[in-house]
Design a protein around this motif. Structure first.
Motif, mmCIF file in Angstrom:
data_model
loop_
_atom_site.group_PDB
_atom_site.id
_atom_site.type_symbol
_atom_site.label_atom_id
_atom_site.label_comp_id
_atom_site.label_asym_id
_atom_site.label_seq_id
_atom_site.Cartn_x
_atom_site.Cartn_y
_atom_site.Cartn_z
ATOM 1 N N LEU A 1 0.677 -1.151 0.106
ATOM 2 C CA LEU A 1 0.021 -0.047 0.002
ATOM 3 C C LEU A 1 0.680 1.419 0.058
ATOM 4 C CD1 LEU A 1 -2.941 -1.096 2.491
ATOM 5 C CD2 LEU A 1 -2.833 -1.151 -0.007
ATOM 6 N N ALA A 2 2.043 1.069 0.469
ATOM 7 C CA ALA A 2 2.904 2.451 0.324
ATOM 8 C C ALA A 2 3.751 2.504 -1.029
ATOM 9 C CB ALA A 2 3.959 2.222 1.675
ATOM 10 N N GLY A 3 3.697 1.461 -1.859
ATOM 11 C CA GLY A 3 4.428 1.228 -3.000
ATOM 12 C C GLY A 3 3.783 2.201 -4.202
ATOM 13 N N ASN A 4 2.827 3.138 -4.386
ATOM 14 C CA ASN A 4 2.200 3.625 -5.083
ATOM 15 C C ASN A 4 1.435 2.780 -5.760
ATOM 16 O OD1 ASN A 4 1.712 6.338 -6.700
ATOM 17 N ND2 ASN A 4 3.184 5.915 -7.884
ATOM 18 N N VAL A 5 0.507 2.033 -5.443
ATOM 19 C CA VAL A 5 -0.402 1.156 -6.377
ATOM 20 C C VAL A 5 -1.727 1.559 -6.148
ATOM 21 C CG1 VAL A 5 1.193 -0.748 -5.825
ATOM 22 C CG2 VAL A 5 -0.710 -0.519 -4.221
ATOM 23 N N SER A 6 -2.650 1.209 -7.263
ATOM 24 C CA SER A 6 -4.003 1.566 -7.076
ATOM 25 C C SER A 6 -4.656 0.896 -6.189
ATOM 26 C CB SER A 6 -4.620 1.137 -8.437
ATOM 27 O OG SER A 6 -5.885 1.414 -8.623
ATOM 28 N N LYS A 7 -5.393 1.575 -5.265
ATOM 29 C CA LYS A 7 -5.948 0.865 -3.968
ATOM 30 C C LYS A 7 -7.602 0.852 -3.870
ATOM 31 C CE LYS A 7 -2.562 3.414 -1.336
ATOM 32 N NZ LYS A 7 -1.841 4.081 -2.456
ATOM 33 N N GLU A 8 -8.260 1.653 -4.951
ATOM 34 C CA GLU A 8 -9.645 1.524 -5.067
ATOM 35 C C GLU A 8 -10.230 1.076 -6.128
ATOM 36 O OE1 GLU A 8 -10.794 5.603 -4.192
ATOM 37 O OE2 GLU A 8 -9.818 5.916 -2.343
ATOM 38 N N ARG A 9 -11.567 0.556 -6.024
ATOM 39 C CA ARG A 9 -12.266 0.039 -7.260
ATOM 40 C C ARG A 9 -12.805 1.381 -7.836
ATOM 41 N NH1 ARG A 9 -15.037 -5.689 -5.876
ATOM 42 N NH2 ARG A 9 -13.080 -6.826 -5.836
ATOM 43 N N VAL A 10 -13.118 1.408 -9.338
ATOM 44 C CA VAL A 10 -13.564 2.442 -9.968
ATOM 45 C C VAL A 10 -15.095 2.419 -10.095
ATOM 46 C CG1 VAL A 10 -13.560 3.434 -12.221
ATOM 47 C CG2 VAL A 10 -11.437 2.534 -11.440
ATOM 48 N N LYS A 11 -15.844 3.622 -9.978
ATOM 49 C CA LYS A 11 -17.020 3.408 -10.154
ATOM 50 C C LYS A 11 -17.656 4.254 -11.303
ATOM 51 C CE LYS A 11 -17.595 3.817 -5.014
ATOM 52 N NZ LYS A 11 -18.202 4.526 -3.849
ATOM 53 N N VAL A 12 -16.828 5.199 -11.727
ATOM 54 C CA VAL A 12 -17.150 5.749 -13.011
ATOM 55 C C VAL A 12 -15.910 6.099 -13.825
ATOM 56 C CG1 VAL A 12 -18.014 7.843 -14.165
ATOM 57 C CG2 VAL A 12 -19.111 7.274 -11.977
ATOM 58 N N ILE A 13 -15.989 5.689 -15.126
ATOM 59 C CA ILE A 13 -14.869 5.786 -16.290
ATOM 60 C C ILE A 13 -14.754 7.257 -16.735
ATOM 61 C CG2 ILE A 13 -13.564 4.783 -17.990
ATOM 62 C CD1 ILE A 13 -13.961 2.701 -15.721
ATOM 63 N N PRO A 14 -13.863 7.962 -16.562
ATOM 64 C CA PRO A 14 -13.780 9.378 -16.905
ATOM 65 C C PRO A 14 -12.958 9.234 -18.567
ATOM 66 C CG PRO A 14 -11.676 9.025 -15.581
ATOM 67 C CD PRO A 14 -12.684 7.728 -15.638
ATOM 68 N N TRP A 15 -14.030 8.862 -19.610
ATOM 69 C CA TRP A 15 -13.857 8.523 -20.897
ATOM 70 C C TRP A 15 -13.009 9.804 -21.618
ATOM 71 C CZ3 TRP A 15 -13.040 3.944 -22.153
ATOM 72 C CH2 TRP A 15 -13.784 2.742 -21.580
ATOM 73 N N GLY A 16 -13.730 11.021 -21.231
ATOM 74 C CA GLY A 16 -13.323 12.040 -21.821
ATOM 75 C C GLY A 16 -12.050 12.610 -21.555
ATOM 76 N N GLN A 17 -11.646 12.306 -20.029
ATOM 77 C CA GLN A 17 -10.227 12.815 -19.887
ATOM 78 C C GLN A 17 -9.264 11.944 -20.360
ATOM 79 O OE1 GLN A 17 -9.875 12.473 -15.448
ATOM 80 N NE2 GLN A 17 -7.948 13.794 -15.487
ATOM 81 N N ILE A 18 -9.493 10.554 -20.201
ATOM 82 C CA ILE A 18 -8.795 9.539 -20.785
ATOM 83 C C ILE A 18 -8.220 9.814 -22.276
ATOM 84 C CG2 ILE A 18 -8.415 7.073 -21.338
ATOM 85 C CD1 ILE A 18 -10.018 6.445 -18.844
#
Length: 509
Positions: free
Chosen positions: A297-314
């Motif tokens: 958890l201290a190693g800069n990994v993704s911790k949370e599940r995604v609820k909404v995909i920000p398609w425009g930003q991606i």
């Protein structure tokens, strides 16, 4: 008395550890008090004991407390060393990092993935002779896998990022394993049935990469990312080696259907192990040691599940499009070699079926070695302060220009041995891409790494569909040199795009 015989000869264990505070009785006369230094509970099946090793190493005393009697036995120095080795073995298994257990299971899944994929490259030779297929039909069959593979890339990424990678990868493996086993039946029913089953197989394999990327983004710290991904992707190369090595033998001994039946059945074994051992994230694993969870958890990994995909930003980010374009350029050449290499060896180099399968092994072995070498180099550079952006660009440039150079040499070599060597060097340098573009999804968007890989790999699969099918058309109207020229041109385009627009920094939170 032999120590291992002693450990395994105890009475069935109770529901609680033995009472080790009771008085100890030696096998000899009288009692000998011992101050325990090492104390552990050996648990083997229905038997257990508590072993206490004395601090007096000269005496070599080990006391084993068994059931409620808590009797002590003085053992020889050799017996003591054997019992200590049992304890060390238990301790080693308990201390082995759980995140690398996940990596090894993903490696095994990708090994099966390519075993089931490349077996058609070998089996297509006797199948085309039996069913009288021409080069265009063979190209159609080879490309049908990618129809399904193309459909589930983005869907697999969305599902992995929202419900968890464990379930998605489990579905993929069992789905493609069943489709593999059904291939001979479909071929006997007719070409349309075969095309549908191959597409179904692609549906299962299509979710594997996004699901794996999601899982590793949660389990692996950035300092270990290149090595972990390189090891997992090298499973694909070892799977190709295994498929190419065993397929000719199975075909000669039992007929071409045996390849699909035997390879497909292996997925059920993996499925059972995966369900019992794997978790989508460290937070869901009840057996994970606290110190390892803290490290992850201290190693800069993704911790949370995604609820909404920000398609425009991606889709508005230039590095995302650099990934998509580069993935297309890379996979065009890679998938052509994956699906057409045995045919090239058979038609151009005049190798028979067995030789074609065996010589296909060398390039994939080279890729397995190079991928892990590249992963080690990349992580070493990052740990020494080289920017992630520079590391990714260096690795992917090697992954583009290396294959381009060696493919151009194929038209100038005059011996089969040199042709095989050029193929091996081309694939070996190609494998550095695992520490380039294939690691970049987790760099720039760790929370959406599954979706991002689904996007870029959709472009890569599209390259596989077009490249595999067009190769059959090119060979009917041209030569293998024309096939390789197209791949080289795309490698050069990918090199320019990658070095101008890519980055190793996080651009999407």
């Amino acid at each position: 008395m032999n120590a291992r015989a002693l450990v395994y000869s105890f009475s069935p264990k109770p529901n609680f550890p033995p009472d080790i505070s009771a008085p100890k009785r030696s096998l000899g006369s009288g009692f000998r008090p011992v101050s325990p230094v090492h104390q552990f509970w050996v648990n083997r099946g229905q038997y257990c004991c508590v072993v206490r090793v004395s601090g007096e190493r000269r005496g070599g005393k080990v006391f084993a407390d068994v059931k409620s009697k808590a009797e002590a036995y003085e053992l020889s120095k050799t017996a003591k060393e054997e019992l200590e080795s049992v304890a060390d073995e238990v301790s080693w298994l308990e201390q082995f990092p759980k995140r690398w257990v996940i990596v090894i299971l993903c490696f095994t899944a990708f090994l099966l993935c390519n075993m089931d994929r490349v077996n058609m490259s070998i089996a297509i030779l006797p199948m085309s002779a039996e069913y009288h297929w021409n080069s265009a039909t063979v190209g159609l069959i080879q490309s049908s896998f990618f129809w399904g593979y193309l459909l589930t890339q983005i869907a697999g990424g969305i599902l992995a990022d929202t419900i968890g990678g464990k379930q998605v990868l489990a579905f993929g493996v069992i789905w493609w394993s069943v489709a593999t086993a059904l291939t001979p039946i479909a071929a006997k029913l007719g070409l349309p049935f075969l095309l549908v089953v191959r597409a179904f197989m692609g549906i299962g394999e299509g979710v594997a990469m996004p699901a794996m990327n999601n899982i590793l983004s949660k389990w692996i710290p950035v300092s270990e990312r290149s090595r972990a991904l390189a090891l997992v992707y090298s499973g694909m190369y070892i799977g190709s080696v295994t498929g190419f090595a065993f397929s000719p033998f199975l075909i000669h001994q039992f007929g071409w259907p045996s390849v699909f039946y035997s390879f497909g059945s292996l997925g059920t074994v993996w499925f059972a192990v995966w369900l019992s051992k794997a978790y989508s994230s460290p937070a869901e694993d009840p057996e994970l040691r606290p110190e390892e969870k803290k490290l992850i958890l201290a190693g800069n990994v993704s911790k949370e599940r995604v609820k909404v995909i920000p398609w425009g930003q991606i889709l508005s980010k230039a590095p995302v499009w650099a990934l998509i374009v580069s993935h297309f350029c890379h996979n065009w050449g890679t998938f052509i070699l994956l699906t057409w290499m045995p045919t090239y060896y058979n038609q151009v180099l005049k190798f028979n079926l067995t030789e074609s399968g065996l010589f296909c092994v060398l390039p994939w072995l080279t890729m397995a070695f190079s991928a892990n070498l590249g992963g080690w180099i990349a992580d070493t550079l990052v740990s020494r302060g080289v920017s992630v952006t520079r590391v990714r660009k260096i690795m992917q440039t090697i992954g583009f220009l290396g294959p381009a150079f060696f493919l151009t040499q194929l038209s100038h070599v005059n011996s089969p041995a040199m042709a095989v060597l050029c193929m091996a060097c081309s694939q070996g340098t190609d494998a550095f891409s695992q520490s380039g573009l294939y690691s970049n999804h987790q760099d720039i968007a760790p929370r959406y790494s599954g979706v991002l890989l689904g996007l870029s790999n959709t472009a890569g699969v599209l390259a596989g569909v077009l490249g595999t099918a067009s190769t059959g058309y090119i060979l009917q109207h041209g030569s293998w040199d024309d096939v390789f020229k197209v791949s080289v041109g795309l490698y050069l385009v990918g090199t320019v795009v990658w070095n101008v627009f890519s980055t190793g920094e996080k651009i999407i939170d």
